[in-house]
Design a protein around this motif. Structure first.
Motif, PDB file in Angstrom:
ATOM      1  N   ALA A 217      -5.925   2.602  -0.397  1.00 47.67           N
ATOM      2  CA  ALA A 217      -4.934   3.489   0.214  1.00 47.67           C
ATOM      3  C   ALA A 217      -4.800   3.432   1.506  1.00 47.67           C
ATOM      4  O   ALA A 217      -5.502   3.144   2.291  1.00 47.67           O
ATOM      5  N   ASP A 218      -3.107   3.432   1.837  1.00 47.15           N
ATOM      6  CA  ASP A 218      -2.880   3.294   3.230  1.00 47.15           C
ATOM      7  C   ASP A 218      -3.021   4.848   3.884  1.00 47.15           C
ATOM      8  O   ASP A 218      -3.222   4.984   4.974  1.00 47.15           O
ATOM      9  N   TYR A 219      -2.685   5.846   3.024  1.00 50.84           N
ATOM     10  CA  TYR A 219      -2.666   7.105   3.239  1.00 50.84           C
ATOM     11  C   TYR A 219      -3.520   7.899   2.537  1.00 50.84           C
ATOM     12  O   TYR A 219      -3.573   7.627   1.375  1.00 50.84           O
ATOM     13  N   LYS A 234      -4.931   6.692   6.555  1.00 54.04           N
ATOM     14  CA  LYS A 234      -6.462   6.812   6.111  1.00 54.04           C
ATOM     15  C   LYS A 234      -7.413   6.218   7.301  1.00 54.04           C
ATOM     16  O   LYS A 234      -8.300   6.756   7.591  1.00 54.04           O
TER      17      LYS A 234
ATOM     18  N   THR B  48      -8.171  -4.428   1.051  1.00 52.49           N
ATOM     19  CA  THR B  48      -8.067  -3.417   2.134  1.00 52.49           C
ATOM     20  C   THR B  48      -6.660  -3.003   1.987  1.00 52.49           C
ATOM     21  O   THR B  48      -5.657  -3.473   1.267  1.00 52.49           O
ATOM     22  N   SER B  49      -6.336  -1.761   2.803  1.00 57.76           N
ATOM     23  CA  SER B  49      -4.856  -1.245   2.705  1.00 57.76           C
ATOM     24  C   SER B  49      -4.141  -2.134   3.663  1.00 57.76           C
ATOM     25  O   SER B  49      -4.417  -2.958   4.354  1.00 57.76           O
ATOM     26  N   VAL B  50      -2.695  -2.099   3.126  1.00 54.72           N
ATOM     27  CA  VAL B  50      -1.617  -2.836   4.134  1.00 54.72           C
ATOM     28  C   VAL B  50      -1.711  -2.187   5.499  1.00 54.72           C
ATOM     29  O   VAL B  50      -1.549  -3.191   6.364  1.00 54.72           O
ATOM     30  N   ILE B  51      -1.706  -1.130   5.602  1.00 58.78           N
ATOM     31  CA  ILE B  51      -1.857  -0.532   7.001  1.00 58.78           C
ATOM     32  C   ILE B  51      -2.956  -1.225   7.944  1.00 58.78           C
ATOM     33  O   ILE B  51      -2.912  -1.642   9.116  1.00 58.78           O
ATOM     34  N   THR B  52      -4.346  -1.107   7.164  1.00 56.24           N
ATOM     35  CA  THR B  52      -5.352  -1.801   8.043  1.00 56.24           C
ATOM     36  C   THR B  52      -5.123  -3.301   8.421  1.00 56.24           C
ATOM     37  O   THR B  52      -5.401  -3.710   9.543  1.00 56.24           O
TER      38      THR B  52
END
Lengths: 340, 122
Positions: A217-219, A234, B48-52
């Motif tokens: 998850a990103d959020y 996150k 991992t997440s895209v934001i990471t």
């Protein structure tokens, strides 16, 4: 001007993505009152192209929230926009672009996956029969076997294949991994990651298994007792929440006391000093703490260099700072501390 | 390019990705100008997440290790020997300051610490 707007809108609709720059999902002040449970002021937004994990204990309101989004339960207050469109006024349009998998998907048991594809596909102008067939193959589901012969994990994968084959822009899943073995859970999560390879597509999924959210998850949005407690990136949540520990600050004479009574008195004194600090401003940064023997361990929801310095001042040494899991955060939230 | 992250490692995930890619560039496993997977591909591959992953790429860009060209993707920067050396020195300095902070926090004096360094270099 009005014509230009109308044309732009028509073009957007033709491409089938609602308002292209609107969040994938946005809830504002959503409420629902039941005799024994109330969903209160639920607000959060999921930008396009990302995955949001919706975490909470059983009975917190996860399924109710999802059913409200899907207009399967009528909300009492607030607004829900899916891809920028009102989820009730434009329900048909919205549902064309949403893939949904409920908590316990019920399929006709006597039919085959092939038949189900034909049945569900009729409802979607964008249904892609080839994609459905290919997804079933990838998931190892035989098209011609009856649904009742499939295991629980296979039924979830079947549900996912059905939810994905009209190429939805938003995938909404209620507890997709609950009760699945680790291998199938892994496959389901990998599928979610592959969905958002297309950066216009987004995923919203609820779960009480926080490890699943931790990975993909990103959020994260935490819900407890019908209210949103946290909704944020996150990585930012995990940067704020830390486990902090340090040895009790014993005075030198207590440390070197030769009699057990002297040591005990020293420990009691240090303990009282720490407990007093925790009742003050510093304590408000901590969701929970305990003192076990000579060690203080606390969970903070507001970690910063300032907090580290203040704790260091209290402890007389630099505290140990370790990451916490989303599970730890969930437990801290549910235990309901005054702070945080 | 393989990147592996560990969720039990106290080092933040994006830093783990940054450290591994930097190491691959410094060791020559990734050559200057070589193209990198997209943020979303790397996220999927590393789990991992895209934001990471996005954060890791911005950090690598800020360090001058990779460059991103709009519409084309990300590439290893054209680094000459001097730049590579500077990046290696910066990475070492970062690790060293952590060790120094550790040493000081546990009551090791700077003189004792320097003695340890000299011993280790022998």
């Amino acid at each position: 001007m009005a014509t230009a707007t109308a044309t732009a809108r028509a073009a957007t609709m033709a491409r089938g993505s609602g308002a292209a720059d609107a969040p994938a999902l946005m809830l504002s002040g959503v409420g629902k009152r039941y005799p024994k449970f109330e969903l209160r002021d639920v607000s959060f937004a999921l930008p396009r192209g990302y995955i949001m994990g919706f975490i909470g204990p059983n009975g917190a309101g996860k399924s109710t929230t999802i059913k409200i989004i899907m207009n399967m339960v009528r909300k009492s207050t607030g607004a829900v926009k899916v891809l920028g469109l009102d989820h009730v006024a434009l329900e048909t349009e919205v549902k064309r672009h949403v893939g949904y998998l409920g908590e316990e998907p019920h399929f006709y048991e006597e039919v085959t996956p092939a038949w189900l594809g034909g049945f569900v596909g009729k409802y979607y102008p964008t249904w892609d029969a080839r994609l459905y067939k290919a997804t079933l193959e990838r998931f190892g589901i035989e098209q011609s076997k009856r649904v009742k012969t499939l295991s629980k994990g296979m039924k979830v994968k079947l549900g996912l294949a059905l939810a994905l084959s009209h190429r939805p822009e938003l995938l909404i899943l209620d507890e997709p991994t609950s009760g699945l073995d680790p291998v199938i859970r892994h496959d389901v999560l990998a599928e979610l990651m592959s969905v958002i390879q297309d950066e216009r597509r987004s995923v919203f999924f609820s779960t009480h298994i926080t490890q699943d959210v931790e990975k993909v998850a990103d959020y994260v949005t935490f819900i407890n007792d019908g209210r949103i407690v946290i909704s944020d990136v996150k990585d930012d949540v995990l940067a704020r929440w830390k486990r902090v520990s340090f040895p009790l600050p014993l005075r030198p004479e207590a440390r070197s006391a030769s009699d057990p009574a002297g040591l005990e008195a020293g420990v009691a004194e240090a303990r009282a000093k720490v407990e007093q600090a925790m009742r003050g401003a510093l304590g408000r940064a901590f969701a929970a703490y305990k003192i076990d023997g000579l060690t203080f361990t606390g969970i903070t929801c507001a970690f910063s260099e300032d907090v580290a310095r203040e704790v260091g001042h209290l402890a007389g040494t630099r505290p140990r700072v370790l990451p916490v899991s989303l599970d730890d955060i969930l437990v801290a939230i549910v235990r309901g501390s005054e702070a945080c | 390019m393989q990147v592996h992250v560990s969720y039990s490692n106290p080092v933040p995930l994006y830093r783990q990705i940054v450290d591994q890619i930097r190491e691959k560039v410094l060791s020559g496993e990734l050559a200057p100008g070589e193209s990198l997977p997209s943020i979303r591909q790397l996220a999927e591959q590393a789990g991992t997440s895209v934001i990471t992953t996005k954060r890791a790429y911005s950090e690598l860009e800020a360090e001058g290790i990779i460059v991103t060209r709009a519409g084309l993707g990300s590439f290893v920067a054209d680094l000459d020997a001097e730049r590579l050396k500077a990046i290696r020195m910066r990475a070492l300095r970062g690790r060293l300051s952590e060790i120094v902070a550790d040493a000081r926090a546990s009551g090791v004096t700077d003189e004792e610490f320097l003695r340890l360094v000299r011993e280790a270099m022998r």
